[in-house]
Design a protein around this motif. Structure first.
Motif, PDB file in Angstrom:
ATOM      1  N   ILE A  27       0.840  -1.193   0.000  1.00 12.34           N
ATOM      2  CA  ILE A  27       0.000   0.000   0.000  1.00 12.34           C
ATOM      3  C   ILE A  27       0.876   1.243   0.000  1.00 12.34           C
ATOM      4  O   ILE A  27       1.713   1.439   0.890  1.00 12.34           O
ATOM      5  N   ALA A  28       0.680   2.101  -0.985  1.00 15.70           N
ATOM      6  CA  ALA A  28       1.354   3.399  -1.038  1.00 15.70           C
ATOM      7  C   ALA A  28       0.334   4.473  -0.680  1.00 15.70           C
ATOM      8  O   ALA A  28      -0.673   4.638  -1.373  1.00 15.70           O
ATOM      9  N   VAL A  29       0.561   5.174   0.419  1.00 21.36           N
ATOM     10  CA  VAL A  29      -0.364   6.210   0.888  1.00 21.36           C
ATOM     11  C   VAL A  29       0.173   7.564   0.440  1.00 21.36           C
ATOM     12  O   VAL A  29       1.288   7.946   0.793  1.00 21.36           O
ATOM     13  N   ASN A  30      -0.659   8.285  -0.313  1.00 18.36           N
ATOM     14  CA  ASN A  30      -0.225   9.568  -0.867  1.00 18.36           C
ATOM     15  C   ASN A  30      -1.304  10.623  -0.593  1.00 18.36           C
ATOM     16  O   ASN A  30      -2.240  10.788  -1.353  1.00 18.36           O
ATOM     17  N   SER A  31      -1.160  11.307   0.519  1.00 15.40           N
ATOM     18  CA  SER A  31      -2.128  12.339   0.907  1.00 15.40           C
ATOM     19  C   SER A  31      -1.403  13.474   1.622  1.00 15.40           C
ATOM     20  O   SER A  31      -1.586  13.701   2.825  1.00 15.40           O
ATOM     21  N   PRO A  32      -0.580  14.243   0.922  1.00 17.06           N
ATOM     22  CA  PRO A  32       0.212  15.288   1.574  1.00 17.06           C
ATOM     23  C   PRO A  32      -0.607  16.469   2.068  1.00 17.06           C
ATOM     24  O   PRO A  32      -0.122  17.239   2.912  1.00 17.06           O
ATOM     25  N   ASP A  33      -1.841  16.633   1.593  1.00 19.74           N
ATOM     26  CA  ASP A  33      -2.642  17.802   1.957  1.00 19.74           C
ATOM     27  C   ASP A  33      -3.634  17.533   3.085  1.00 19.74           C
ATOM     28  O   ASP A  33      -4.286  18.471   3.564  1.00 19.74           O
ATOM     29  N   GLN A  73       6.154  11.925   0.912  1.00 22.51           N
ATOM     30  CA  GLN A  73       6.561  13.041   1.759  1.00 22.51           C
ATOM     31  C   GLN A  73       5.349  13.897   2.103  1.00 22.51           C
ATOM     32  O   GLN A  73       4.528  14.230   1.247  1.00 22.51           O
ATOM     33  N   GLY A  74       5.220  14.274   3.366  1.00 23.43           N
ATOM     34  CA  GLY A  74       4.128  15.106   3.827  1.00 23.43           C
ATOM     35  C   GLY A  74       2.891  14.343   4.251  1.00 23.43           C
ATOM     36  O   GLY A  74       1.999  14.903   4.888  1.00 23.43           O
ATOM     37  N   THR A  75       2.814  13.064   3.914  1.00 27.42           N
ATOM     38  CA  THR A  75       1.660  12.245   4.303  1.00 27.42           C
ATOM     39  C   THR A  75       1.755  11.882   5.785  1.00 27.42           C
ATOM     40  O   THR A  75       2.801  11.435   6.249  1.00 27.42           O
TER      41      THR A  75
END
Length: 324
Positions: free
Chosen positions: A82-88, A109-111
Motif C-alpha cells: 500500500i502506497a499512501v499519498n495524501s500530503p494535503d 513526503q508530507g503524508t
C-alpha cells in the motif's frame, strides 16, 4: 484552544511517520490501480482526530501469495503493498481481508498516517509503520473488540457503520486493490519518493512454527529429507499394488507385449513422502501436487488442498486426481 492544542500534539506524535528510522519504499503501481499492539476496546480513545481528515479504506478477499504463514489457520498468508499519498490531509486507514494477510505500508513526503484499523477473518498484521502509530487489529480469529470486516464489493455496507463507530465519520474513499497493490489517496506522480519504517518488517511477521507455504514449502521439505521427487516408477508401483489387491483386475496378455501392465496414474511434479510430513498451506490450483505415501510411512497431516494423495498403507486415493 484546547482542540488546537490536542491537534498539534497529535501532529507532533505522528510526525514520526515521515522521519526517524525509515527507508525507501519500493512500489510500482499496477495498471488500473490508483496509482503493535491494539488499543483496548474498539476506539482510539487517547487520539484526538482533527476535523480535516480522510478515512481511506482498501482491501480484498486476499492479496498476493506471501509464501509463508502468519498463523495456524492452515492458510498461506497473502500480502498487500500500500502506497499512501495524501500530503494535503492527514489520513486514517481501514484495511480488511478475509485471508490471513500482511499489510506492507509506505507513504509519500508530507503524508501523515494517524491511525490504522485492520480487520479480517483470519490474522492480520501491519508492516512498515512506526511503532508509535496506533493500530486496532480486530479479526474473527483474535475475537477483536470491533468484530471483523473485509473490503469487497459485497461487503461495502459494513464500512461506513464501522468507520463512524471508530473514527466518528464515514469513509472518505474506498480504493480497489489490483494484484495485491494499491495507491491510497492521490495518484502517484512518476518518480514520487516513498518511505517505510523498519520498526516492523514483513520477515518478522512469519509464524516460525508453521511450515513455508505452497511450492516453497514443498522445496523446503525436499531439502529437509521429508520428500523426494516422484518418478514414473512410483506411479507404476501404485498401479501394480492396486491391481494385485483387486480381484477383477486380471488382464489378458497382448500379442507382442506379454501381460498387460496396470495403467499408472498420470501426474506432474509429484513427491514421495519419506518421513512424517505436514502439507504446507496453499496447495490449490496450479500449486497443487501429487503425493505417494509408501507402506510404513504415516499419512501426511494438514490440508492437501487440491492435491492428490496415493497411500500404499490403505491403497486409498484421495483428491481431485483419483479418477484420472
Amino acid at each position: 484552544m484546547k482542540r488546537y492544542a490536542a491537534w498539534a500534539l497529535a501532529c507532533l506524535v505522528m510526525a514520526s511517520a515521515n522521519a526517524g528510522d525509515t527507508k525507501k519504499f519500493d512500489f510500482v503501481p499496477e495498471p488500473g490501480s490508483n496509482g503493535t499492539a491494539s488499543p483496548a476496546g474498539c476506539s482510539f480513545s487517547e487520539l484526538q482526530l482533527p476535523e480535516k481528515l480522510a478515512v481511506f479504506a482498501t482491501g480484498a478477499y486476499g492479496g498476493k501469495p506471501a509464501g509463508f504463514q502468519i498463523d495456524q489457520s492452515g492458510h498461506e498468508a497473502t500480502r498487500f503493498d500500500i502506497a499512501v499519498n495524501s500530503p494535503d490531509k492527514p489520513v486514517v486507514l481501514m484495511l480488511g481481508a478475509y485471508e490471513p494477510s500482511v499489510w506492507n505500508i509506505g507513504w509519500s513526503q508530507g503524508t501523515q498516517i494517524l491511525a490504522v484499523l485492520v480487520s479480517g477473518y483470519h490474522r492480520q498484521a501491519v508492516a512498515g509503520l512506526p511503532k508509535s502509530t496506533p493500530i486496532i487489529n480486530s479479526s474473527y480469529d483474535n475475537k477483536g473488540a470491533c468484530g471483523y470486516f473485509y473490503v469487497s464489493d459485497s461487503t461495502m455496507g459494513a464500512l461506513n457503520p464501522m468507520s463512524k463507530r471508530v473514527f466518528g465519520r464515514p469513509v472518505s474513499m474506498v480504493f480497489p486493490v489490483v494484484n495485491g497493490k494499491v495507491v491510497v489517496g492521490e495518484p502517484l506522480a512518476a518518480g514520487t519518493a516513498l518511505r517505510t519504517s523498519s520498526d516492523t518488517t514483513i520477515a518478522s511477521l512469519r509464524d516460525p512454527s508453521a511450515p513455508m507455504a505452497g511450492p516453497a514449502g514443498l522445496e523446503d521439505a525436499v531439502r529437509k529429507g521429508l520428500l523426494r521427487p516422484a518418478s514414473a516408477a512410483d506411479a507404476q508401483a501404485w498401479a501394480n499394488a492396486v491391481a494385485k489387491n483387486t480381484p477383477d483386475s486380471d488382464l489378458p496378455p497382448v500379442a507382442g507385449q506379454g501381460k498387460t501392465a496396470p495403467r499408472a496414474p498420470t501426474f506432474y511434479g509429484g513427491y514421495v513422502v519419506l518421513k512424517a510430513f505436514t502439507f504446507p498451506a496453499g496447495l490449490y490450483g496450479a500449486n497443487s501436487s501429487t503425493f505417494f505415501v509408501p507402506k510404513g510411512i504415516p499419512a501426511p497431516q494438514g490440508n492437501p488442498g487440491h492435491s492428490t494423495v496415493f497411500d500404499f498403507n490403505t491403497l486409498a486415493c484421495g483428491g481431485v486426481g483419483c479418477n484420472h
